[in-house]
Design an enzyme around this catalytic site. Structure first.
Site, PDB file in Angstrom:
ATOM      1  N   ARG A   7       0.688  -1.106   0.066  1.00 32.78           N
ATOM      2  CA  ARG A   7      -0.061  -0.025  -0.141  1.00 32.78           C
ATOM      3  C   ARG A   7       0.702   1.217  -0.057  1.00 32.78           C
ATOM      4  NH1 ARG A   7      -3.310  -2.788   3.831  1.00 32.78           N
ATOM      5  NH2 ARG A   7      -4.983  -3.931   2.805  1.00 32.78           N
ATOM      6  N   LYS A  40       2.791  12.009 -11.146  1.00 31.02           N
ATOM      7  CA  LYS A  40       1.877  10.694 -11.919  1.00 31.02           C
ATOM      8  C   LYS A  40       2.819   9.838 -12.216  1.00 31.02           C
ATOM      9  CE  LYS A  40      -1.055  13.407 -15.208  1.00 31.02           C
ATOM     10  NZ  LYS A  40      -1.484  13.787 -16.494  1.00 31.02           N
ATOM     11  N   GLU A  68       9.274  18.279 -24.517  1.00 24.11           N
ATOM     12  CA  GLU A  68       8.382  18.631 -23.204  1.00 24.11           C
ATOM     13  C   GLU A  68       8.950  20.171 -22.806  1.00 24.11           C
ATOM     14  OE1 GLU A  68       6.033  16.896 -22.316  1.00 24.11           O
ATOM     15  OE2 GLU A  68       6.330  14.634 -22.281  1.00 24.11           O
ATOM     16  N   LYS A 103       6.606  23.367 -14.668  1.00 24.10           N
ATOM     17  CA  LYS A 103       5.773  22.217 -14.187  1.00 24.10           C
ATOM     18  C   LYS A 103       5.589  22.137 -12.583  1.00 24.10           C
ATOM     19  CE  LYS A 103       5.037  17.294 -14.193  1.00 24.10           C
ATOM     20  NZ  LYS A 103       5.011  16.152 -14.944  1.00 24.10           N
ATOM     21  N   GLU A 152      -4.794  17.253 -11.441  1.00 26.04           N
ATOM     22  CA  GLU A 152      -5.585  17.716 -12.592  1.00 26.04           C
ATOM     23  C   GLU A 152      -6.966  17.565 -12.571  1.00 26.04           C
ATOM     24  OE1 GLU A 152      -3.273  15.808 -16.459  1.00 26.04           O
ATOM     25  OE2 GLU A 152      -5.183  14.824 -16.463  1.00 26.04           O
ATOM     26  N   ARG A 178      -3.817  21.858 -14.379  1.00 30.03           N
ATOM     27  CA  ARG A 178      -2.581  20.674 -14.716  1.00 30.03           C
ATOM     28  C   ARG A 178      -2.800  20.317 -16.044  1.00 30.03           C
ATOM     29  NH1 ARG A 178       0.348  16.164 -11.183  1.00 30.03           N
ATOM     30  NH2 ARG A 178       1.659  15.371 -12.937  1.00 30.03           N
ATOM     31  N   ASN A 184      -0.696  18.892 -20.560  1.00 28.50           N
ATOM     32  CA  ASN A 184      -0.970  17.787 -21.261  1.00 28.50           C
ATOM     33  C   ASN A 184      -1.091  18.320 -22.801  1.00 28.50           C
ATOM     34  OD1 ASN A 184      -2.996  15.088 -21.830  1.00 28.50           O
ATOM     35  ND2 ASN A 184      -1.330  14.923 -20.251  1.00 28.50           N
ATOM     36  N   HIS A 197      -0.467  16.253 -26.010  1.00 24.26           N
ATOM     37  CA  HIS A 197      -0.572  14.752 -25.642  1.00 24.26           C
ATOM     38  C   HIS A 197      -1.868  14.342 -26.040  1.00 24.26           C
ATOM     39  CE1 HIS A 197       2.777  15.871 -23.265  1.00 24.26           C
ATOM     40  NE2 HIS A 197       3.092  14.697 -22.930  1.00 24.26           N
ATOM     41  N   HIS A 206      -0.168  11.200 -27.469  1.00 25.15           N
ATOM     42  CA  HIS A 206      -0.399   9.722 -27.057  1.00 25.15           C
ATOM     43  C   HIS A 206      -0.956   8.686 -28.015  1.00 25.15           C
ATOM     44  CE1 HIS A 206      -0.288  10.614 -22.478  1.00 25.15           C
ATOM     45  NE2 HIS A 206       1.332  10.299 -23.127  1.00 25.15           N
ATOM     46  N   HIS A 223       8.659   9.105 -26.561  1.00 25.64           N
ATOM     47  CA  HIS A 223       7.502   9.811 -26.108  1.00 25.64           C
ATOM     48  C   HIS A 223       7.536  11.344 -26.578  1.00 25.64           C
ATOM     49  CE1 HIS A 223       4.453  11.524 -23.558  1.00 25.64           C
ATOM     50  NE2 HIS A 223       5.067  12.212 -23.178  1.00 25.64           N
TER      51      HIS A 223
HETATM   52  N1  NAD Z   1       5.070  11.072 -15.204  1.00 28.98           N
HETATM   53  C1  NAD Z   1       5.127  11.777 -15.880  1.00 28.98           C
HETATM   54  O1  NAD Z   1       4.545  13.135 -15.517  1.00 28.98           O
HETATM   55  C2  NAD Z   1       5.561  11.815 -17.104  1.00 28.98           C
HETATM   56  C3  NAD Z   1       5.781  13.043 -18.178  1.00 28.98           C
HETATM   57  C4  NAD Z   1       6.623  12.721 -19.222  1.00 28.98           C
HETATM   58  C5  NAD Z   1       6.866  11.490 -19.775  1.00 28.98           C
HETATM   59  N2  NAD Z   1       6.375  10.495 -18.729  1.00 28.98           N
HETATM   60  C6  NAD Z   1       6.883   8.997 -19.436  1.00 28.98           C
HETATM   61  O2  NAD Z   1       8.339   9.026 -19.453  1.00 28.98           O
HETATM   62  C7  NAD Z   1       8.531   8.147 -20.473  1.00 28.98           C
HETATM   63  C8  NAD Z   1       9.770   8.560 -21.294  1.00 28.98           C
HETATM   64  O3  NAD Z   1      11.064   8.833 -20.450  1.00 28.98           O
HETATM   65  P1  NAD Z   1      12.170   9.101 -21.070  1.00 28.98           P
HETATM   66  O4  NAD Z   1      12.252   9.993 -22.436  1.00 28.98           O
HETATM   67  O5  NAD Z   1      13.180   9.474 -19.957  1.00 28.98           O
HETATM   68  O6  NAD Z   1      12.802   7.591 -21.553  1.00 28.98           O
HETATM   69  P2  NAD Z   1      13.306   5.980 -21.215  1.00 28.98           P
HETATM   70  O7  NAD Z   1      13.232   6.240 -19.601  1.00 28.98           O
HETATM   71  O8  NAD Z   1      12.921   5.053 -21.693  1.00 28.98           O
HETATM   72  O9  NAD Z   1      14.986   6.757 -21.250  1.00 28.98           O
HETATM   73  C9  NAD Z   1      15.349   6.721 -22.828  1.00 28.98           C
HETATM   74  C10 NAD Z   1      16.494   5.817 -22.851  1.00 28.98           C
HETATM   75  O10 NAD Z   1      17.507   6.507 -22.231  1.00 28.98           O
HETATM   76  C11 NAD Z   1      18.486   5.734 -21.425  1.00 28.98           C
HETATM   77  N3  NAD Z   1      19.164   6.548 -20.597  1.00 28.98           N
HETATM   78  C12 NAD Z   1      18.474   7.031 -19.354  1.00 28.98           C
HETATM   79  N4  NAD Z   1      19.532   7.888 -18.885  1.00 28.98           N
HETATM   80  C13 NAD Z   1      20.588   7.862 -19.709  1.00 28.98           C
HETATM   81  C14 NAD Z   1      21.659   8.604 -19.768  1.00 28.98           C
HETATM   82  N5  NAD Z   1      22.011   9.497 -18.583  1.00 28.98           N
HETATM   83  N6  NAD Z   1      22.570   8.471 -20.395  1.00 28.98           N
HETATM   84  C15 NAD Z   1      22.411   7.672 -21.470  1.00 28.98           C
HETATM   85  N7  NAD Z   1      20.919   6.916 -21.798  1.00 28.98           N
HETATM   86  C16 NAD Z   1      20.182   6.958 -20.668  1.00 28.98           C
HETATM   87  C17 NAD Z   1      17.524   4.664 -21.105  1.00 28.98           C
HETATM   88  O11 NAD Z   1      18.013   3.486 -20.529  1.00 28.98           O
HETATM   89  C18 NAD Z   1      16.733   4.431 -22.202  1.00 28.98           C
HETATM   90  O12 NAD Z   1      17.257   3.463 -23.039  1.00 28.98           O
HETATM   91  C19 NAD Z   1       7.333   7.706 -20.916  1.00 28.98           C
HETATM   92  O13 NAD Z   1       6.951   6.463 -20.641  1.00 28.98           O
HETATM   93  C20 NAD Z   1       6.353   8.755 -20.887  1.00 28.98           C
HETATM   94  O14 NAD Z   1       5.197   8.426 -20.922  1.00 28.98           O
HETATM   95  C21 NAD Z   1       5.884  10.614 -17.831  1.00 28.98           C
HETATM   96  O1  LIG Z   2       2.200  15.739 -15.401  1.00 29.76           O
HETATM   97  C1  LIG Z   2       1.350  15.951 -16.338  1.00 29.76           C
HETATM   98  O2  LIG Z   2       0.273  16.412 -15.877  1.00 29.76           O
HETATM   99  C2  LIG Z   2       1.577  15.745 -17.798  1.00 29.76           C
HETATM  100  O3  LIG Z   2       0.567  15.865 -18.559  1.00 29.76           O
HETATM  101  C3  LIG Z   2       3.010  15.410 -18.185  1.00 29.76           C
HETATM  102  C4  LIG Z   2       2.893  14.742 -19.673  1.00 29.76           C
HETATM  103  O4  LIG Z   2       4.229  15.274 -20.188  1.00 29.76           O
HETATM  104  C5  LIG Z   2       3.222  13.482 -19.197  1.00 29.76           C
HETATM  105  O5  LIG Z   2       3.422  12.571 -20.514  1.00 29.76           O
HETATM  106  C6  LIG Z   2       2.100  12.468 -18.696  1.00 29.76           C
HETATM  107  O6  LIG Z   2       2.642  11.334 -18.300  1.00 29.76           O
HETATM  108  C7  LIG Z   2       0.646  12.427 -19.366  1.00 29.76           C
HETATM  109  O7  LIG Z   2       0.071  12.008 -18.433  1.00 29.76           O
HETATM  110  P1  LIG Z   2      -1.689  11.414 -18.987  1.00 29.76           P
HETATM  111  O8  LIG Z   2      -2.348  11.807 -17.613  1.00 29.76           O
HETATM  112  O9  LIG Z   2      -2.094  11.983 -20.112  1.00 29.76           O
HETATM  113  O10 LIG Z   2      -1.143  10.046 -19.189  1.00 29.76           O
HETATM  114 ZN    ZN Z   3       4.594  13.820 -21.800  1.00 29.05          ZN
END
Ligand code: NAD
Ligand SMILES: O=C(O)C(=O)C[C@@H](O)[C@H](O)[C@H](O)COP(=O)(O)O
Ligand code: ZN
Length: 353
Positions: free
Chosen positions: A109, A131, A173, A213, A223, A227, A231, A234, A238, A253
């Protein structure tokens, strides 16, 4: 939701030692993917607080942001003796921080976790704001919870090993943050020399970007309103990402977001009066640096169906975040199917698809 501490580090070892000390725990775990384990984990060598830490390593890239990997992390936590009072450190990009954050916030949990993002995208966006989640049923982030990290430590030295594609993915982003904040911030981003990166300048830009952000998340962590600005790009982005994943030609992404911005700036231009010159300027940057996502008019219906799953939607109506001007945000905008198809026509024509 508790306020999240985000620190732009001057020295990661010190910051991490302090952050760990502020999270009382019985056992410490470090989650990496196969790349960050090799490239980034050595940056933490010699930190006394990590001496006893257990390692959990998962496959890299978004194809692993799924149920199987999540279960493997739960399994490892369970087998290696994690309790409710254990602490997880996510060391990686957005894939690791999204999945690791979700694993932590559901295990027994919920256990505390610290994010140490290693990609540009994770530093300015994914690691911040709580998120967490995984992809499911061909849809992005379909399962997840809002659960902020106890602390987020931004060490931009990690960016030196990032390849160009992942640099530009994160930069998309940042462009989004420019578009929803101020003309000055956007202008700085469009003018940055991406061919010869000035890492000191990049560090200060990461700081400014993540602040965009942070301010929004602080105001609306779950959101319900503003917030949704985060998006921008997106709703379409997406859908592109899901289509690409289904066709086994995954795209990063941030690339999907950049192409989504092209579409949603066009919608902003025709529906909320976003200035044509600023739309053209941003699209030019995307064309020059991101190439294009290819699809034909027979796939419009499939993209439309994917957009129906966007989390901003209510009662089956597709919801967009649009702009009247840079920083002038119009939430909860809708468009009919005909207009959405016109937007796809525009995208294909201007991107030369
Ligand atoms: N939670 C949120 O608010 C939010 C916001 C934006 C995106 N996302 C999510 O984030 C993900 C994308 O993240 P990302 O772009 O970081 O991709 P990722 O985590 O897949 O990393 C991309 C690649 O870079 C490599 N890598 C990581 N750090 C490195 C470094 N310092 N040097 C060399 N290689 C390195 C990783 O191993 C991977 O192969 C998606 O799933 C997207 O949906 C979430
Ligand atoms: O933090 C947020 O809120 C965002 O929407 C940031 C986005 O860049 C990110 O890709 C997020 O994961 C998208 O969320 P989702 O709710 O559309 O899945
Ligand atoms: Zn994003």
């Amino acid at each position: 939701m508790s306020k999240q501490e985000v620190i732009l580090c001057e020295g990661l070892a010190n910051s991490l030692t302090h952050a760990i000390a502020k999270c009382p725990h019985d056992k410490l775990f470090i989650l990496t993917d196969e790349h960050t384990h090799r490239l980034c984990r050595p940056h933490l060598d010699g930190i006394p607080a990590l001496e006893e830490a257990e390692e959990i390593i998962i496959g890299a890239e978004d194809v692993h942001k799924n149920m199987e990997t999540l279960a493997a992390v739960w399994q490892a936590l369970s087998e290696k003796g994690a309790s409710r009072h254990s602490l997880l450190i996510n060391l990686g990009g957005g894939m690791v921080t999204d999945l690791g954050g979700f694993a932590a916030s559901t295990f027994k949990r919920g256990i505390a976790y610290i994010n140490v993002p290693t990609t540009l995208l994770a530093m300015v966006d994914a690691s911040v704001g709580g998120k967490t989640g995984i992809n499911f049923n061909g849809l992005k982030n379909e399962i997840g919870v809002f659960a902020p990290a106890a602390c987020v430590l931004l060490e931009t030295e990690f960016l030196r090993s990032l390849d160009a594609h992942n640099f530009f993915s994160g930069y998309a982003e940042m462009l989004k943050h420019g578009l929803i904040s101020t003309p000055e911030h956007l202008a700085e981003l469009l003018a940055f020399d991406t061919e010869k990166i000035d890492y000191a300048l990049l560090k200060s830009m990461v700081g400014r970007s993540v602040q965009v952000k942070e301010r929004i998340v602080e105001e609306d962590p779950l959101e319900h309103g503003i917030r949704k600005a985060l998006n921008l790009g997106h709703t379409v982005g997406h859908a592109f990402e899901s289509l690409a994943l289904a066709e086994r030609r995954p795209v990063l992404h941030g690339y999907a977001v950049a192409w989504g911005l092209v579409c949603e700036l066009y919608l902003s231009y025709i529906k909320t009066g976003f200035p044509k010159d600023k739309m053209r300027q941003t699209i030019q940057f995307v064309k020059e640096n991101y190439g294009s996502f290819t699809f034909n008019c027979k796939q419009y219906d499939q993209l439309y169906e994917l957009m129906k799953h966007d989390k901003k939607n209510t009662a089956g109506v597709i919801n967009f975040t649009l702009l009247k001007e840079v920083g002038d945000i119009c939430l909860n905008q809708t468009a009919d199917k005909e207009t959405i198809f016109e937007m796809f026509d525009f995208y294909r024509e201007c991107m030369g698809v």
